[in-house]
Design a protein around this motif. Structure first.
Motif: not given
Length: 217
Positions: A4-13, A53-60, A69-78
């Motif tokens: 949700r909005v204001n939630q903190m995301l944690f990720f590796e590139i 971050l750059y366009l296309g960077d892949e994120l875990s 509960i930890k929720n994991y997903f893959d994403s990328h910069v669009i």
């Protein structure tokens, strides 16, 4: 549940540089769009420095819900959006592609990873895992090794990621079950009894990537 909005995301590139791929960043969700999430500029968790971050960077990515509960997903910069501050647009996760990991239950996947095992200061061998999870693993070994139930093991696990980087996860484990096969080999099931959060996260990240691979087949 989607982040949700204001939630903190944690990720590796995703990076071919092993050190860079292991760095964890955090960023707050500033807004939600129909096809993406807008996040603020990420900060390095260790140094507090801002990361570009750059366009296309892949994120875990992972985020933690109120029930722990930890929720994991893959994403990328669009894309990007200029607001009062520059915001980064990342792909919104498909709810069916979000993997949930509860505190007392860890994802487990079949995997043949190289593992170094030492027991009682006398037994030492290198073999391969049968499956891997955030709470423990199982491995196959030669029947000549005197591995028994409740024995404590010192282990090093070689953990490969999709981006080509490699990590080593070290831990102490206890043997919970040994099954002798007709081939003469043993299947040894162990649970972690001493492992740091950072080492466990290396294994959980691998399991998450493997599960996504299975879903995409």
């Amino acid at each position: 549940m989607l982040p949700r909005v204001n939630q903190m995301l944690f990720f590796e590139i995703a990076s071919s540089d092993e050190a860079e791929a292991a760095v964890e960043y955090k960023a707050r969700i500033a807004d939600e769009l129909e096809d993406g999430l807008l996040i603020e500029n990420p900060l390095n968790e260790s140094t507090g420095r801002m990361k570009r971050l750059y366009l296309g960077d892949e994120l875990s990515v992972h985020y933690v819900t109120e029930d722990g509960i930890k929720n994991y997903f893959d994403s990328h910069v669009i894309g990007f959006r200029e607001d009062t501050i520059k915001l980064i647009k990342i792909r919104k996760p498909d709810p069916d592609r979000i993997t949930k990991v509860q505190r007392r239950h860890f994802l487990r996947v079949p995997a043949e990873l190289e593992i170094s095992v030492t027991a009682m200061g006398q037994i030492h061998f290198v073999t391969h895992t049968d499956d891997v999870g955030g709470g423990g693993i199982s491995f196959l070994c030669d029947g000549k090794w005197a591995i028994t139930r409740e024995m404590e093991l010192d282990c090093w696990l070689l953990v490969p990621y999709k981006n080509g980087s490699l990590e080593h996860a070290s831990f102490k484990a206890e043997v919970v079950r040994v099954v002798e096969h007709t081939s003469g080999r043993k299947q040894v099931m162990i649970k972690f009894v001493s492992i740091s959060d950072s080492e466990r996260q290396k294994i959980i990240r691998y399991c998450f990537e493997r599960q996504l691979d299975f879903r995409n087949r």
